[in-house]
Design a protein around this motif. Structure first.
Motif, PDB file in Angstrom:
ATOM      1  N   THR A  92       0.848  -1.193   0.000  1.00 33.24           N
ATOM      2  CA  THR A  92       0.000   0.000   0.000  1.00 33.24           C
ATOM      3  C   THR A  92       0.882   1.240   0.000  1.00 33.24           C
ATOM      4  OG1 THR A  92      -1.613  -1.200   1.328  1.00 33.24           O
ATOM      5  CG2 THR A  92      -1.860   1.193   1.206  1.00 33.24           C
ATOM      6  N   ILE A  93       0.896   1.937  -1.103  1.00 33.87           N
ATOM      7  CA  ILE A  93       1.740   3.118  -1.238  1.00 33.87           C
ATOM      8  C   ILE A  93       0.834   4.346  -1.351  1.00 33.87           C
ATOM      9  CG2 ILE A  93       3.553   4.215  -2.594  1.00 33.87           C
ATOM     10  CD1 ILE A  93       4.316   1.445  -1.325  1.00 33.87           C
ATOM     11  N   ASP A  94       1.024   5.301  -0.449  1.00 39.10           N
ATOM     12  CA  ASP A  94       0.304   6.563  -0.544  1.00 39.10           C
ATOM     13  C   ASP A  94       1.206   7.682  -0.024  1.00 39.10           C
ATOM     14  OD1 ASP A  94       0.192   6.524   2.297  1.00 39.10           O
ATOM     15  OD2 ASP A  94      -1.787   5.607   2.280  1.00 39.10           O
ATOM     16  N   ASN A  95       0.769   8.905  -0.169  1.00 35.98           N
ATOM     17  CA  ASN A  95       1.576  10.063   0.187  1.00 35.98           C
ATOM     18  C   ASN A  95       1.304  10.505   1.626  1.00 35.98           C
ATOM     19  OD1 ASN A  95       3.418  12.088  -0.092  1.00 35.98           O
ATOM     20  ND2 ASN A  95       2.040  13.470  -1.183  1.00 35.98           N
ATOM     21  N   THR A  96       1.563   9.594   2.553  1.00 39.00           N
ATOM     22  CA  THR A  96       1.427   9.896   3.982  1.00 39.00           C
ATOM     23  C   THR A  96       2.726   9.497   4.671  1.00 39.00           C
ATOM     24  OG1 THR A  96       0.585   7.690   4.531  1.00 39.00           O
ATOM     25  CG2 THR A  96      -1.061   9.369   3.900  1.00 39.00           C
ATOM     26  N   LYS A  97       2.839   9.823   5.943  1.00 32.92           N
ATOM     27  CA  LYS A  97       4.038   9.420   6.682  1.00 32.92           C
ATOM     28  C   LYS A  97       4.104   7.897   6.793  1.00 32.92           C
ATOM     29  CE  LYS A  97       4.435  13.762   9.017  1.00 32.92           C
ATOM     30  NZ  LYS A  97       5.641  14.326   9.522  1.00 32.92           N
ATOM     31  N   GLN A  98       2.982   7.245   7.046  1.00 33.87           N
ATOM     32  CA  GLN A  98       2.959   5.786   7.079  1.00 33.87           C
ATOM     33  C   GLN A  98       3.253   5.235   5.689  1.00 33.87           C
ATOM     34  OE1 GLN A  98       2.617   3.687   9.832  1.00 33.87           O
ATOM     35  NE2 GLN A  98       3.242   2.149   8.359  1.00 33.87           N
ATOM     36  N   GLY A  99       2.768   5.933   4.651  1.00 36.44           N
ATOM     37  CA  GLY A  99       3.042   5.528   3.280  1.00 36.44           C
ATOM     38  C   GLY A  99       4.531   5.568   2.972  1.00 36.44           C
ATOM     39  N   ALA A 100       5.238   6.553   3.537  1.00 31.32           N
ATOM     40  CA  ALA A 100       6.693   6.637   3.347  1.00 31.32           C
ATOM     41  C   ALA A 100       7.379   5.419   3.955  1.00 31.32           C
ATOM     42  CB  ALA A 100       7.226   7.928   3.966  1.00 31.32           C
ATOM     43  N   TYR A 101       6.930   5.011   5.132  1.00 32.83           N
ATOM     44  CA  TYR A 101       7.443   3.795   5.772  1.00 32.83           C
ATOM     45  C   TYR A 101       7.192   2.595   4.859  1.00 32.83           C
ATOM     46  CZ  TYR A 101       7.526  -0.067   9.183  1.00 32.83           C
ATOM     47  OH  TYR A 101       7.772  -1.238   9.845  1.00 32.83           O
ATOM     48  N   ASN A 102       5.977   2.511   4.319  1.00 28.00           N
ATOM     49  CA  ASN A 102       5.619   1.400   3.440  1.00 28.00           C
ATOM     50  C   ASN A 102       6.474   1.387   2.175  1.00 28.00           C
ATOM     51  OD1 ASN A 102       3.631   0.737   5.300  1.00 28.00           O
ATOM     52  ND2 ASN A 102       1.994   1.726   4.148  1.00 28.00           N
ATOM     53  N   VAL A 103       6.744   2.575   1.616  1.00 25.50           N
ATOM     54  CA  VAL A 103       7.605   2.673   0.433  1.00 25.50           C
ATOM     55  C   VAL A 103       8.996   2.145   0.758  1.00 25.50           C
ATOM     56  CG1 VAL A 103       8.824   4.306  -1.067  1.00 25.50           C
ATOM     57  CG2 VAL A 103       6.365   4.543  -0.713  1.00 25.50           C
ATOM     58  N   ALA A 104       9.534   2.545   1.910  1.00 22.61           N
ATOM     59  CA  ALA A 104      10.869   2.078   2.311  1.00 22.61           C
ATOM     60  C   ALA A 104      10.879   0.563   2.470  1.00 22.61           C
ATOM     61  CB  ALA A 104      11.310   2.768   3.602  1.00 22.61           C
ATOM     62  N   LYS A 105       9.825  -0.001   3.047  1.00 20.36           N
ATOM     63  CA  LYS A 105       9.748  -1.459   3.190  1.00 20.36           C
ATOM     64  C   LYS A 105       9.702  -2.134   1.818  1.00 20.36           C
ATOM     65  CE  LYS A 105       9.573  -2.686   7.530  1.00 20.36           C
ATOM     66  NZ  LYS A 105      10.520  -3.666   8.066  1.00 20.36           N
ATOM     67  N   ARG A 106       8.942  -1.569   0.881  1.00 19.93           N
ATOM     68  CA  ARG A 106       8.866  -2.151  -0.463  1.00 19.93           C
ATOM     69  C   ARG A 106      10.217  -2.040  -1.161  1.00 19.93           C
ATOM     70  NH1 ARG A 106       8.234  -5.859  -3.472  1.00 19.93           N
ATOM     71  NH2 ARG A 106       7.446  -5.545  -5.554  1.00 19.93           N
ATOM     72  N   CYS A 107      10.885  -0.885  -1.017  1.00 19.72           N
ATOM     73  CA  CYS A 107      12.221  -0.730  -1.603  1.00 19.72           C
ATOM     74  C   CYS A 107      13.188  -1.745  -1.006  1.00 19.72           C
ATOM     75  CB  CYS A 107      12.742   0.685  -1.376  1.00 19.72           C
ATOM     76  SG  CYS A 107      11.918   1.928  -2.382  1.00 19.72           S
ATOM     77  N   MET A 108      13.062  -2.003   0.294  1.00 21.57           N
ATOM     78  CA  MET A 108      13.890  -3.001   0.966  1.00 21.57           C
ATOM     79  C   MET A 108      13.684  -4.372   0.311  1.00 21.57           C
ATOM     80  SD  MET A 108      13.568  -4.287   4.936  1.00 21.57           S
ATOM     81  CE  MET A 108      11.893  -4.836   4.692  1.00 21.57           C
TER      82      MET A 108
END
Length: 151
Positions: A92-108
């Motif tokens: 789940t990718i969105d433009n929120t602070k939690q979304g930033a965490y999720n983006v980092a996890k997906r990049c990982m």
């Protein structure tokens, strides 16, 4: 005797995993923030910033910690099998602070998959706070069954 390195060994999942691994006779190397290299058979990468308020107040730092920690965890023992704990939010990718965490996890996850390392990735539900769920990987870590499958 299996030799296992565990990042995040002092966290909720990590403490239970280390205890279970020791009970089954594994040699365990708890890995702290120094991310030292060791000769081992398996690396469990559980280390990650946690807590909603920390993520909300330190968004960019959290993203850096996740990505830098993953690179360092892969270098612990490049020949070891790698078991990674990610987040269900990685889908789940969105433009929120939690979304930033999720983006980092997906990049990982992508970074690990492109590293050439033999790896498994588990996406965990929220481990802390409201909505915390019992998860197969969490349960396997707690009772020592979260090992790399043998074929």
């Amino acid at each position: 005797m299996e030799r296992v390195a565990v990042t995040g060994s002092t966290g909720y999942i990590g403490t239970h995993l280390v205890e279970a691994l020791l009970k089954r006779g594994s040699i365990v190397y708890p890995i702290g923030r120094d991310y030292r290299t060791v000769e081992c058979d398996v690396v469990y990468h559980l280390a990650c910033p946690s807590g909603t308020s920390f993520i909300e107040n330190n968004t960019l730092d959290v993203m850096d910690i996740i990505l830098d920690g993953t690179r360092k965890a892969l270098a612990i023992c490049p020949t070891a099998k790698f078991i990674n704990a990610s987040s269900l939010g990685a889908e789940t990718i969105d433009n929120t602070k939690q979304g930033a965490y999720n983006v980092a996890k997906r990049c990982m996850e992508i970074y690990i998959s492109q590293s050439g390392t033999t790896s498994l990735n588990y996406r965990l539900p929220s481990v802390y706070g409201p909505g915390m769920q019992d998860d197969k990987f969490v349960k396997k870590c707690i009772d020592g069954r979260a090992s790399y499958p043998t074929t």
